[in-house]
Motif scaffolding. Structure first.
Motif, mmCIF file in Angstrom:
data_model
loop_
_atom_site.group_PDB
_atom_site.id
_atom_site.type_symbol
_atom_site.label_atom_id
_atom_site.label_comp_id
_atom_site.label_asym_id
_atom_site.label_seq_id
_atom_site.Cartn_x
_atom_site.Cartn_y
_atom_site.Cartn_z
ATOM 1 N N ILE C 22 62.170 -31.315 -0.685
ATOM 2 C CA ILE C 22 63.304 -32.132 -0.211
ATOM 3 C C ILE C 22 63.641 -33.162 -1.069
ATOM 4 N N ARG C 58 65.755 -33.199 8.558
ATOM 5 C CA ARG C 58 66.956 -33.016 8.217
ATOM 6 C C ARG C 58 67.809 -33.255 9.593
ATOM 7 N N ARG C 64 67.870 -33.908 2.220
ATOM 8 C CA ARG C 64 68.519 -32.867 1.574
ATOM 9 C C ARG C 64 67.522 -31.817 1.328
ATOM 10 N N VAL C 66 66.245 -28.984 -1.379
ATOM 11 C CA VAL C 66 66.579 -28.247 -2.669
ATOM 12 C C VAL C 66 66.133 -26.901 -2.422
ATOM 13 N N VAL C 67 67.389 -26.089 -2.335
ATOM 14 C CA VAL C 67 67.440 -24.544 -1.917
ATOM 15 C C VAL C 67 66.712 -23.988 -3.070
ATOM 16 N N PHE C 108 70.136 -25.927 7.138
ATOM 17 C CA PHE C 108 70.573 -26.600 5.921
ATOM 18 C C PHE C 108 72.020 -25.946 5.461
ATOM 19 N N GLU C 110 74.918 -27.402 5.083
ATOM 20 C CA GLU C 110 75.516 -28.168 4.224
ATOM 21 C C GLU C 110 75.141 -27.815 2.586
ATOM 22 N N GLU C 111 73.566 -27.568 2.300
ATOM 23 C CA GLU C 111 73.227 -27.211 1.249
ATOM 24 C C GLU C 111 73.517 -26.078 0.680
ATOM 25 N N SER C 115 77.074 -19.954 3.039
ATOM 26 C CA SER C 115 75.932 -19.493 3.727
ATOM 27 C C SER C 115 76.389 -18.126 4.423
#
Lengths: 234, 238, 205, 211
Positions: C22, C58, C64, C66-67, C108, C110-111, C115
């Motif tokens: 993150i 979150r 945030r 890190v996908v 998550f 937004e990341e 989606s």
């Protein structure tokens, strides 16, 4: 925010003075919990692990209590959440064991003292005895008054108590290579490879499971193997 | 018993389903007399009130088994396990309906009843069988018991695939008609399969996972008492 | 709770212990957790934390995610293609990839700009694999093998038919052994009749 | 034929769904016991006949067969009675886990007196067990710790978010939290509570989990 001075993790000692970190204890708990949930019978108890972890939770929670008004609530919640995660695993593990004791109460009451000490804790044994006594009282007491005095014994169910079904199929993963496993009366012995997972009868791996050489899995994980294949021994 | 399946219930003293299975009736011929029990089968009652040798009657499995062990009766292999039925099962196992009223009188306890009947076979080999053939013509020979067994095995193997496919469908896809085709143990397997499948689907759709729910037992009990109350009220009004 | 299996929620619980990266926007000292030390956290410095903690942070808008590489459109499309071409089970990004993708997609959004597409891809992959699984299992029971190697299947996938499979195997096993063994075999025991005549124990009053 | 009432008793319970506890059938239980009493008396009479002087061998054999026949029926009735009470007990046990130590009145009405007694004994046995687990073996007397009580009935599902939003469905009154604080629960109230705190209340239908 200042640095929290207390170290809520810490280490625990057992009788043989082997040093366990709490992290190791947690990894152990995860393994024994998983195996207990997946095995058809009661596995040897792990009282020390449970006790040590409970002690750790106690320390964390009492420290949190002391720090209640000093610390950022976020910090408190994180520790509380982790403690809850451990509490959940412990409760679920112990609950699962009680369930097996309840379901096979008569069978487990008939174990020899040595076998009993191996598989269950004193607290579990106490619970089991009480549970069975109460259940017998329920069943017999419900009909006693309606039956002739010299007949009132409903004892048939005690003669062939329900036993865990050891022939059940389970998914397993060996921790090390296991050789010479006999899977059926007429089959040649087979070897189980480390890192592979198998579907076979619990009775075939009962001993290595108890020795913690094979763990029961809700299948799997190993991404190293490329294929699923079924191999017949017939 | 949660997640009941044949392997867990068969022969289990406390199992409700096993009790229902052992309630199944077999057609029997008595080979001895029972003092004073004539009232059980009034039509063939003897003068002295005994239940006599040669009486033909339906007896539940739980009675047949000990009587057979004492050789006080012979039983007839139910049609559902006889050669004709086995041929039908062999030809197209998926189609057969395991319920009363079907042509071969298949019962909804097809597998468990079979499991009980197989060990009742007379343990005599072929040569001695010839000698006693006339006496034993109605009973189940070891040879035939083996045939019954292999029929049970192959039927189950072929129908299992169907159960698996059905369990994959959503609830309303499997019609009541499909369900009627299944034997009790097959239905238990289907329920297990559906429950697993549904828990995965609803987890996947994030339907319920996070919401804590009240216990269904509470709802059931409320329904039941509401029902009882409404009946009470109805009676009072009348 | 039932023994013999874990349900999807429980598997999700296990997946939450897996570490993800993150990027915090807050400053925290080291957390001395039971499972090990975490942090310290500095704004904009990536740090590894267990997934459950990442979710908690979150929700408070403190970080945030890190996908993970494998949760991208390209990687998943590649995985889907691979899975379609193979008869057997393809390799998976990790033992808990399904559970993790669910948790990440839930928390998550937004990341992850795509989606919805990603959610559908993950579902497609599971569906392809599950239908392979049913095929294999069906074959297995049909051939009535009593032992199998089952690599590369993840826990969550087996969730959908683990009990059905093991109980089905149990039943098949019983049918095959019907009437064969006297001792121990449930098929022989007949539970409600008494072996000894009970009358002997009755005394007329 | 013998055993029909017993089969009826079992059939009814078997048909009810796994988590349902249909009302206790005291009448049927009594009826089955009467059948058993009848069998018992008949067999006692036959035993007396058997012991009579000068009984013919052939008659004696027939009497023994009849006794065995009735005895089989006796065993069957016993099995059904045991299985009936045992299976109800199992369902009741599940209720203890899902609803906590107090049986709602709706369910209490479906229980026999013995079952209510069993329920409270079971609750006690569980509490004792949980206290036993909490007792640490080697306590340092200089620094006594509070026992860490693990309430097995609280942590039944994997923990998720720490707090959840709930709505109060009934006028409950005062509720004491684990921290010793008292909350007044009034119908239609909405509040945010620790998840572990309200699991029981949700299962009992007192609170509703909202998102």
């Amino acid at each position: 925010m200042d640095l929290p001075e207390m170290d809520v993790s810490g280490v625990a000692l057992d009788d043989s003075s082997t040093v366990y970190t709490t992290a190791q204890l947690l990894t152990d708990l995860k393994d024994i919990w998983r195996s207990e949930r997946l095995a058809p019978e009661l596995l040897p108890h792990k009282q020390e692990t449970v006790e040590m972890l409970l002690e750790q939770i106690g320390t964390v929670e009492s420290n949190l209590e002391k720090a209640k008004h000093v610390k950022d609530p976020f910090f408190l919640h994180c520790h509380k959440m982790e403690a809850n995660r451990v509490r959940y695993m412990l409760s679920n593990y112990l609950r699962c064991r009680l369930e097996k004791l309840e379901n096979y109460a008569l069978h487990y009451l008939q174990l020899s003292a040595a076998e009993r000490d191996f598989v269950m804790t004193t607290a579990e044994y106490k619970f089991l005895q009480r549970y069975q006594a109460d259940t017998e009282e329920l069943i017999e007491g419900s009909v006693r008054t309606f039956l002739p005095a010299n007949l009132a014994i409903l004892d048939k169910w005690k003669e062939a108590p329900l036993k865990p079904r050891l022939e059940s199929f389970v998914f397993v993963k060996p921790r090390e290579q296991i050789n010479g496993l006999i899977l059926g009366a007429s089959d040649a012995p087979v070897s189980l490879e480390q890192h592979s997972q198998y579907l076979l009868r619990y009775s075939a791996v009962r001993k290595p499971v108890m020795e913690n050489k094979v763990i029961l899995i809700s299948p799997i994980s190993s991404a190293s193997l490329q294929e699923i294949f079924l191999s017949s021994l017939f | 018993m949660k997640n009941a399946s044949l392997a867990l219930t068969h022969g289990n003293y406390l199992s409700l389903s096993d009790i229902m299975v052992t309630e199944e009736k077999l057609l029997c011929t008595l080979t001895t007399d029972f003092h004073g029990l004539g009232y059980i089968q009034p039509s063939t009652r003897s003068e002295n009130g005994d239940l006599v040798e040669g009486t033909v009657l339906d007896l539940p499995l739980w009675m047949v088994n000990p009587m057979k062990r004492n050789q006080w009766l012979e039983f007839q292999l139910p049609t559902a396990y006889q050669e004709e039925a086995r041929r039908i099962l062999c030809a197209d196992p998926g189609i057969v309906e395991f319920r009363q009223g079907s042509r071969c009188r298949f019962s909804q306890n097809h597998y468990p009843l079979g499991l009980y009947i197989i060990p009742l076979a007379d343990n005599i080999n072929n040569s001695s069988l010839l000698a006693t053939q006339i006496v034993k013509k109605k009973s189940l020979t070891l040879e035939e018991a083996k045939e019954v067994r292999s029929s049970l095995v192959s039927t189950f193997q072929l129908r299992f695939r169907q159960i698996m496919d059905w369990s994959n469908k959503t609830c309303h896809d499997t019609s009541a008609h499909d369900l009627k085709r299944l034997d009790r143990s097959e239905r238990q397997l289907l329920e297990i399969g559906k429950a697993e499948q549904n828990s995965l689907i609803s987890w996947n759709q994030r339907k319920k996972s996070k919401i804590l729910k009240p216990s269904t037992a509470i709802k059931n009990a409320r329904l039941m008492t509401d029902y009882a109350d409404s009946r009470k009220r109805a009676r009072i009004e009348v | 709770m039932s023994t013999g299996t874990f349900d999807p929620d429980e598997l999700e619980f296990l997946a939450e212990d897996i570490f993800v990266t993150i990027i915090p926007n807050v400053k925290f000292p080291i957390f001395y957790m039971l499972s090990g030390d975490i942090g310290p956290m500095e704004p904009n410095i990536p740090v590894e934390v267990p997934l459950w903690l990442a979710v908690h942070m979150r929700q408070r808008r403190q970080c945030r995610l890190v996908v993970p590489e494998w949760l991208s459109l390209e990687a998943l499309m590649e995985q889907k293609d691979r899975e379609l071409k193979l008869d057997l089970f393809g390799e998976v990004p990790g033992p808990f990839y399904v559970e993790m993708s669910q948790i990440i997609l839930d928390n998550f959004t937004e990341e992850i700009p795509d989606s919805n597409k990603i959610r559908r891809l993950v579902k497609d992959i599971i569906d392809i694999r599950l239908s392979k699984l049913r095929g294999t299992v069906g074959l297995h029971v049909k051939k009535s093998e009593m032992y199998a190697v089952v690599n590369n299947i993840t826990q969550i996938e087996l969730c959908s038919l683990r009990n059905l499979l093991t109980r089905g195997m149990d039943q098949l096993d019983m049918l095959k052994n019907a009437g064969l063994h006297n001792a121990g075999g449930a098929s022989q025991s007949f539970s409600d009749d008494s072996s000894a005549l009970e009358v002997s124990s009755m005394n007329p009053s | 034929m013998f055993g029909q009432r017993a089969a009826e008793l079992i059939r009814e319970l078997e048909r009810a769904s796994d988590d349902a506890l249909p009302p206790y059938k005291a009448e049927s239980v009594r009826g089955i016991c009467e059948e058993m009493q009848g069998i018992f008396e008949a067999n006692c009479r036959d035993r007396v006949n058997l012991d009579a002087d000068g009984i013919e061998q052939a008659t004696a054999v027939k009497i023994q067969h009849a006794m065995h026949f009735r005895d089989t029926a006796m065993s069957r009735n016993k099995r059904c009675l045991i299985a009936y009470h045992y299976n109800r007990m199992e369902r009741l046990r599940n209720l203890r886990w899902s609803l906590g130590g107090i049986i709602p009145t709706a369910i209490r009405q479906t229980l026999s007196e013995k079952e209510t007694e069993w329920f409270s004994n079971y609750s006690k046995a569980l509490t004792n067990y949980m206290m036993d687990v909490a007792e640490l073996p080697d306590q340092d007397p200089a620094d006594p710790q509070d026992p860490v009580v693990l309430d097995l009935t609280v942590h039944q599902r994997p923990p998720k978010e720490y707090f959840i939003d709930v709505k109060v469905l009934v006028d409950y009154g005062n509720y004491e939290t684990q921290d010793g604080e008292t909350i007044f629960l009034k119908k239609h109230m909405r509040l945010c509570m620790a998840r572990t705190e309200c699991e029981h209340l949700i299962r009992q239908g007192i609170l509703q989990h909202v998102q």
